[in-house]
Every structure is written in C-alpha cells, then in structure tokens.
Design an enzyme around this catalytic site. Structure first.
Site, PDB file in Angstrom:
ATOM      1  CG  HIS A  22      -1.798   1.159   1.370  1.00  0.00           C
ATOM      2  ND1 HIS A  22      -3.167   1.093   1.164  1.00  0.00           N
ATOM      3  CD2 HIS A  22      -1.548   2.456   1.698  1.00  0.00           C
ATOM      4  CE1 HIS A  22      -3.697   2.284   1.346  1.00  0.00           C
ATOM      5  NE2 HIS A  22      -2.730   3.137   1.683  1.00  0.00           N
ATOM      6  CD  GLU A  23       1.820   3.849   3.627  1.00  0.00           C
ATOM      7  OE1 GLU A  23       2.272   4.871   3.071  1.00  0.00           O
ATOM      8  OE2 GLU A  23       0.717   3.835   4.203  1.00  0.00           O
ATOM      9  CG  HIS A  26       0.246   5.909  -1.178  1.00  0.00           C
ATOM     10  ND1 HIS A  26      -0.895   6.283  -1.867  1.00  0.00           N
ATOM     11  CD2 HIS A  26      -0.195   5.405   0.011  1.00  0.00           C
ATOM     12  CE1 HIS A  26      -1.960   6.000  -1.140  1.00  0.00           C
ATOM     13  NE2 HIS A  26      -1.569   5.468   0.000  1.00  0.00           N
TER      14      HIS A  26
END
Length: 220
Positions: A22-23, A26
């Site tokens: 997820h990170e 980004h």
C-alpha cells in the site's frame, strides 16, 4: 492462547504485505507523476522494515487478532504504516495527480485481495487437504479480508486518509481548501468514528459484499 498465536501467525504475512505494498504504491505512483520524494527517502521498496510503524503495523492489528481469538468476535484487523512522504507541490499537476497518488494505495489492496483469492481458489481446485494446503488456504482467506478492510478504511473521505485526498482532488478549489483544513483532525475523527460504532454500521458491512465479488472473480 495457542489459538491466538496461530491466528496471529497466519494473519501476519498478509497484514504486513498489505501495508507494505500500500505504502510503496503511493511512492511509486508519486514518482511517475513527478515527485521523487519517496524514492529519495528509500520508501519505494518491498522491505517491510522501511514501512513498519510499531503501533500501527504490529500492536494494533495484533491486539485486534488477540481480542478476536479470546472473545470469539470477528472484528476485521486493520493497521497503518509510516506514511510515505509525498510532496504534492512537486507533482506535475498537483491537484489532479493527487487523485492517482492517493488511489494507488487502496488500489494495490484490491489487487492483492484478488491475488489472494486466486491463491485460495488454486488450493480448493487442487484438492489438497494437507497441512500446507490448509495453511495456504487460511492465509489466503485472511489476505482477502485484510486487504478489503484496509482499502475500505483508507477510502473514508477524511484527510489525511486516501479517500480524503481523493475528495480534495475532485472538489472545486474553494471546497477542496475547506476539506483539506480538516487534515490535522483526521485521525481523531477516525478514532471517534470507530469508537462510536459508525464504521461498524457503514464500513464493515461492505466487506462481505466485496468478498463475494472476489469469490465470483476467482472462485475462492
């Protein structure tokens, strides 16, 4: 206590993967749109140690799993990592590109839910019933649930959550500025929504709906 430990062990891999990817997503998308801040900080990586937040990545989801095991409840585990640094001012089109940078995180979780769904389906259709097959199947089911829960939680339209940033990107400038001013109070608002059961009534009932979609797409 044994059940709690086993549950924690089986959920640990999908939880850490869900938060890490997820990170990293980004940061990767931010770099695509012109902001190399996360890359410069070494945060576009699959090394979970670069993303782990001791409380959000370990203590909170681990505590939820332990409480579930001891009480028989089934509250979906969730957590968070150290936020990937993004300098929206370095994006080529800050307001428009913010949408894609924010959506990359939940998007990665929906993709992971699909991958875990295919893994569970492969075990089912292989006819395997040994210990390894059972471990993979339980872990895959955990991966589906945790990724759906994490994606939905992050899509709550309150900055600094991804849903809040998407909302800011879509709103006209005047309204976007007003919503962005909520950001310093975003996490207290989220905690209040959790404490008063708002997310229980609105967000968590959506998990079975998306779970059924994964089942239809993968056969899991």
């Amino acid at each position: 206590m044994e059940f709690s430990f086993v549950s924690l062990a089986l959920w640990a891999v999908p939880v850490i993967l869900a938060i890490t990817l997820h990170e990293a997503a980004h940061g990767y998308v931010a770099r695509m749109f012109g902001d190399p801040t996360a890359h410069e900080a070494g945060r576009i990586t699959l090394n979970p140690l670069r993303h782990v937040d001791p409380i959000g990545t370990l203590l909170v989801p681990g505590g939820i799993l332990a409480v579930n095991a001891l009480t028989g409840t089934q509250f979906p585990p969730f957590g968070w990592a150290k936020p990937v640094p993004v300098n929206f001012g370095r994006l080529r089109h800050p307001k428009q590109d913010m949408l894609w940078v924010a959506a990359a995180g939940p998007g990665s979780n929906f993709v992971q839910a699909l991958v875990w769904g295919f893994a569970a389906s492969a075990v089912l259709h292989s006819g395997g019933n040994g210990t390894v097959a059972q471990i993979v199947y339980v872990m895959a089911q955990a991966g589906i649930i945790v990724n759906i829960a994490l994606a939905l939680l992050n899509l709550v339209p309150v900055p600094p959550l991804d849903g809040g940033r998407i909302l800011v990107s879509l709103l006209p400038v005047r309204q976007a500025i007003a919503v962005s001013r909520i950001e310093p109070y975003g996490f207290p608002i989220l905690i209040a929504l959790l404490y008063f059961g708002v997310l229980d009534r609105v967000l968590w009932p959506m998990i079975p709906f998306f779970r059924r979609i994964i089942t239809l797409l993968t056969g899991a």
